[in-house]
Design an enzyme around this catalytic site. Structure first.
Site, short mmCIF file in Angstrom:
data_model
loop_
_atom_site.label_atom_id
_atom_site.label_comp_id
_atom_site.label_asym_id
_atom_site.label_seq_id
_atom_site.Cartn_x
_atom_site.Cartn_y
_atom_site.Cartn_z
N GLU A 233 36.76 42.20 33.53
CA GLU A 233 35.48 41.50 33.78
C GLU A 233 35.04 41.88 35.18
O GLU A 233 35.69 41.48 36.16
CB GLU A 233 35.67 39.98 33.72
CG GLU A 233 35.92 39.48 32.33
CD GLU A 233 35.40 38.06 32.15
OE1 GLU A 233 36.07 37.31 31.46
OE2 GLU A 233 34.34 37.72 32.70
N CYS A 267 29.58 36.55 40.13
CA CYS A 267 29.36 37.73 39.29
C CYS A 267 28.05 37.57 38.51
O CYS A 267 27.40 38.56 38.20
CB CYS A 267 30.52 37.93 38.34
SG CYS A 267 31.02 36.42 37.52
P1 NAD Z 1 38.23 43.26 44.09
O1 NAD Z 1 38.07 44.25 43.00
O2 NAD Z 1 38.21 43.74 45.49
O3 NAD Z 1 39.63 42.49 43.94
C1 NAD Z 1 39.96 41.79 42.77
C2 NAD Z 1 41.47 41.64 42.69
O4 NAD Z 1 42.05 42.92 42.47
C3 NAD Z 1 42.10 41.11 43.97
O5 NAD Z 1 43.14 40.23 43.62
C4 NAD Z 1 42.65 42.36 44.62
O6 NAD Z 1 43.72 42.15 45.51
C5 NAD Z 1 43.11 43.13 43.41
N1 NAD Z 1 43.28 44.58 43.59
C6 NAD Z 1 42.75 45.38 44.55
N2 NAD Z 1 43.12 46.67 44.34
C7 NAD Z 1 43.87 46.68 43.21
C8 NAD Z 1 44.51 47.71 42.46
N3 NAD Z 1 44.46 49.00 42.82
N4 NAD Z 1 45.19 47.37 41.35
C9 NAD Z 1 45.23 46.07 40.93
N5 NAD Z 1 44.65 45.05 41.61
C10 NAD Z 1 43.97 45.35 42.73
O7 NAD Z 1 37.14 42.14 43.83
P2 NAD Z 1 36.76 40.92 44.77
O8 NAD Z 1 36.02 41.46 45.94
O9 NAD Z 1 37.96 40.06 45.00
O10 NAD Z 1 35.78 40.08 43.82
C11 NAD Z 1 34.42 40.29 43.75
C12 NAD Z 1 34.07 41.08 42.51
O11 NAD Z 1 34.51 40.41 41.34
C13 NAD Z 1 32.57 41.24 42.33
O12 NAD Z 1 32.27 42.55 41.96
C14 NAD Z 1 32.25 40.28 41.20
O13 NAD Z 1 31.10 40.60 40.47
C15 NAD Z 1 33.49 40.38 40.37
N6 NAD Z 1 33.61 39.20 39.51
C16 NAD Z 1 33.36 39.33 38.17
C17 NAD Z 1 33.42 38.22 37.34
C18 NAD Z 1 33.12 38.33 35.85
O14 NAD Z 1 33.35 37.36 35.16
N7 NAD Z 1 32.61 39.44 35.35
C19 NAD Z 1 33.76 36.98 37.88
C20 NAD Z 1 34.00 36.89 39.24
C21 NAD Z 1 33.93 38.01 40.05
#
Ligand code: NAD
Length: 505
Positions: A233, A267
């Site tokens: 997501e 999001c």
């Molecule tokens: P992010 O992608 O930076 O991080 C998300 C998670 O992934 C964190 O826990 C991070 O530590 C982890 N992560 C980072 N690198 C990784 C890797 N290589 N492998 C596995 N895990 C890894 O996102 P963010 O900045 O924390 O969140 C914001 C984003 O989330 C926005 O783009 C937002 O739109 C999205 N979001 C989507 C939804 C949805 O329902 N579609 C809901 C909430 C947030």
């Protein structure tokens, strides 16, 4: 990363570091969750459903502490912390414990007794095993719980890696989960990308990831290499279409809330508004006025991370340099911490980042379009497609327009509030990914079907070896019987079948 450091979004004060989980320890945590998962899956479904109620009660009872940690780590106003993060837990508990079991029930399958004599069959819905749950910082309680409830109901173990920006509230929630479910069923991995990447590769049975497109691609690729099913997501760039008959006061207030809630770090935050020419002028004016009335700190929180603040600043600066109208805000607020003024822009150059990329901040862009068709085309012109809305006094027209919007959730005269409703699926299209949380559709990522067949037939099967001419004739007869031929063909087929059967035995 051995310790997670950071500063408070509201005032920039440094926080006590939190210890990160050593990457080498992650395999052991997955193994522990797997072992605990076997025992948990053996609990009757009704018992697991009861534990979900207990979990919801315990989280609600701890609301004050959770809200305080949310304020410290995200800076979100307390009203938002209660309403968006704590209160929805009650519905998660009651919906999954009452409605969930029916979707996990075993289903008996009737097999044709002539073709399959003496056999009983059923389809069981079984847990995938260990689910790797990787979550972002914007809703650090509500998002993980949305998956934890159905994952645990289904009988999985879970290893949860929360965002490195919200480790304290995650630890608090994890402590509550441990009290209700015992020590090992849900394990916590603290850390950033290295820990997340290691978890995806740590022999887990499913990955449920919520986060950015960039990270989602990496997670999807790693899960693909390991052939682990992954639910992704990702980001959004939500649009609203405002038609000529919209109630402008309610629409302006609704659009503003959808854009500014959680300081736009949602999001499904509303980032683009396409208003038809008849109403665009007054709508823009009212949005500008209402945004100017919002009080930072009370109504709109800060940006959680420095990187996010920089993105917001860049998008706004580029749009303004390109000639956009600034109807409210437009700049960083100098009050300590990471604040950006609630901002309404209009008539932004269409290729600008403020219209093409996810801004994820308290910024909304209003564009004037000629008519309904142009509004729909502009709304759909995006790589993302999470939620979208239509604003009109004519509900039937609204529904018809909403169905033409390319998004996973469409709403008429409201926007993005449905993430808190467990009965409604939440997911998107395009670069928003293909994960679904909430509703029975969320179970796809968390369970698999298992066919169970018990054979009570005492005789060897007709189709076993040795193969002979009679078996071949039998096959031909069956094909003719099941095919399209008329009555004569069918009678001949039955005769051939009976003859073949006699010879076969
Ligand atoms: P992010 O992608 O930076 O991080 C998300 C998670 O992934 C964190 O826990 C991070 O530590 C982890 N992560 C980072 N690198 C990784 C890797 N290589 N492998 C596995 N895990 C890894 O996102 P963010 O900045 O924390 O969140 C914001 C984003 O989330 C926005 O783009 C937002 O739109 C999205 N979001 C989507 C939804 C949805 O329902 N579609 C809901 C909430 C947030």
């Amino acid at each position: 990363m051995s310790a997670i450091e950071g500063t408070r979004p509201r005032d920039g004060e440094a926080r006590m570091p939190v210890e990160a989980t050593p990457v080498e320890a992650i395999g052991g945590l997955v193994a522990r969750a797997r072992d605990a998962g076997f025992d948990h899956a053996a609990r009757p479904l009704a018992e697991r459903a009861g534990l979900l109620r207990a979990l919801a009660d315990a989280i609600l009872a701890d609301g004050e502490a959770i809200v305080a940690l949310l304020e410290e780590e995200t800076g979100k106003p307390a009203a938002e912390a209660w309403l968006h993060e704590v209160v929805p837990t009650a519905d998660l508990g009651s919906w999954w414990s009452s409605q969930g079991p029916a979707h996990l029930a075993t289903e008996a399958v009737r097999l044709d007794p002539l073709a399959y004599p003496g056999k009983r069959a059923r389809v069981e819905v079984v847990p995938r095993g260990v689910v790797a749950l990787i979550t972002p910082w914007n809703f650090p309680v509500a998002i993980p719980l949305r998956t934890l409830f159905p994952a645990l109901l289904a009988g999985n173990g879970v290893v949860w890696k929360p965002s490195e920006h919200t480790p304290r509230v995650a630890a608090r929630v994890h402590g509550i989960v441990r009290e209700v479910f015992g020590p090992d069923l849900v394990e916590l991995v603290q850390g950033a990308g290295a820990q997340g990447a290691a978890l995806v590769e740590a022999d887990v049975d499913a990955v449920v990831f919520t986060g950015s497109v960039a990270t989602g691609r990496k997670v999807g690729a790693a899960a693909g290499r390991a052939l682990t099913p992954a639910s992704l997501e990702l980001g959004g760039k939500d649009a609203a279409v405002v038609l000529d008959d919209a109630d402008l006061e309610r629409t302006a207030r609704g659009l503003l809330w959808a854009a500014m809630a959680n300081a736009g770090q949602n999001c499904a935050g509303l980032e683009r508004v396409y208003a038809v020419a008849e109403v665009a002028g007054p709508l823009k004016a009212r949005l500008g006025e209402l945004a100017g009335e919002l009080v930072p700190g009370r109504d709109v929180g800060p940006l959680v991370t420095e990187a996010q603040l920089a993105t917001v600043e860049r998008h706004v600066r580029e749009a303004v340099d390109g000639g956009a109208e600034v109807l409210a805000g437009g700049e960083r607020l100098e009050r300590g911490g990471r604040w950006f003024a609630p901002t309404v822009l209009a008539e932004v150059e269409p290729s600008s980042a403020a219209l093409r990329e996810e801004t994820f901040g308290p910024v909304v862009v209003v564009q004037t379009v000629a008519d309904e068709a142009a509004a729909v085309a502009a709304a759909n012109d995006s790589r993302f497609g999470l939620t979208a809305s239509v604003w009109t006094r004519d509900a039937a027209r609204g529904e018809a327009v909403a169905r033409r919007l390319r998004a996973g959730v469409v709403t008429v005269n409201n926007h993005a509030f449905t993430g808190a409703i467990p009965a409604l699926p939440w997911g998107g299209v395009g670069e928003t990914g293909f994960g679904v949380t909430n509703s029975p559709h969320a179970l796809h990522a968390l369970v698999r079907p298992r066919a169970v067949v018990v054979d009570g037939n005492a005789r060897p099967e007709l189709y076993w070896h040795p193969y002979d001419e009679a078996l071949e004739r039998l096959g031909k007869g069956m094909a003719a019987l099941r095919g399209k031929g008329g009555p004569i063909t069918k009678v001949r087929a039955v005769a051939r079948l009976l003859g073949a059967l006699r010879r076969r035995f």
